[in-house]
Write an enzyme that holds these catalytic residues in place. Structure first.
Site, PDB file in Angstrom:
ATOM      1  N   TYR A 272      41.596   4.562  65.097  1.00 51.07           N
ATOM      2  CA  TYR A 272      41.478   3.950  63.778  1.00 51.07           C
ATOM      3  C   TYR A 272      41.185   2.461  63.942  1.00 51.07           C
ATOM      4  O   TYR A 272      41.857   1.794  64.723  1.00 51.07           O
ATOM      5  CB  TYR A 272      42.812   3.998  63.023  1.00 51.07           C
TER       6      TYR A 272
ATOM      7  N   LYS B 150      39.864   2.072  56.378  1.00 44.09           N
ATOM      8  CA  LYS B 150      39.928   2.632  57.731  1.00 44.09           C
ATOM      9  C   LYS B 150      38.555   3.102  58.178  1.00 44.09           C
ATOM     10  O   LYS B 150      37.783   3.624  57.385  1.00 44.09           O
ATOM     11  CB  LYS B 150      40.868   3.844  57.775  1.00 44.09           C
TER      12      LYS B 150
END
Length: 176
Positions: A132, A72
């Site tokens: 994200y 991420k």
């Protein structure tokens, strides 16, 4: 972009290098070539957003287990969060250690989180929005988590938690 390593191997705080003039500034927040040049996974398969109404909202600590482990890149587009990463790699010298960074709309920092780490955050402002970029598609059957206040981690959250999903509250302590 300026890559700053943290105490957890593979986790980086990334600062936007700004080109400023009287209009404001321009800066890259993502560059596949720069990530790849550092040996970091540069694949992005999805982008997600998390909007959090209230200060003190806690989300996490989440991860996806193999073979769907996620990498991420996390950034705040509105408000502020205390972003936490916990090393869940049993073979790592920093196993069960954590690091945190304050991400906010003004510092424009990003946090790169490799596979093998749990991730969570607590909002430091109302109306916090988190972006994200994720390497792997979401696979519900692979979603896992560990308890946000597991004594094995000793995370020092900055403010009292006011909002949390039952799932996050009910995760077990880390048994890896």
């Amino acid at each position: 972009m300026i890559f700053q390593p943290t105490k957890l191997e593979g986790v980086y705080v990334i600062e936007t290098e700004r080109l400023e003039d009287d209009r404001g500034f321009f800066g890259r927040t993502w560059c596949q070539q720069e990530f790849a040049a550092r040996g970091l996974n540069s694949q992005v398969n999805q982008a997600s957003i998390s909007f959090n109404k209230r200060r003190g909202t806690l989300r996490g600590l989440h991860y996806q287990e193999a073979p769907h482990g996620e990498i991420k890149l996390v950034r705040v587009t509105r408000g502020a969060i205390f972003d936490v990463v916990v090393d869940l790699r049993p073979e790592s010298p920093t196993f069960k250690q954590w690091t945190a960074v304050e991400l906010d709309q003004d510092n424009r920092l990003s946090l790169y989180i490799p596979d093998g780490f749990a991730h969570g955050f607590e909002t430091l402002s109302d109306n916090a929005e988190v972006l994200y970029q994720i390497s792997t598609p979401y696979v519900a059957s692979s979603v896992r988590g560990v308890r946000w206040n597991d004594p094995a981690f000793g995370i020092q959250w900055p403010i009292d938690v006011s909002v949390m999903a039952p799932r996050d509250r009910d995760y077990a302590d880390c048994n890896l």
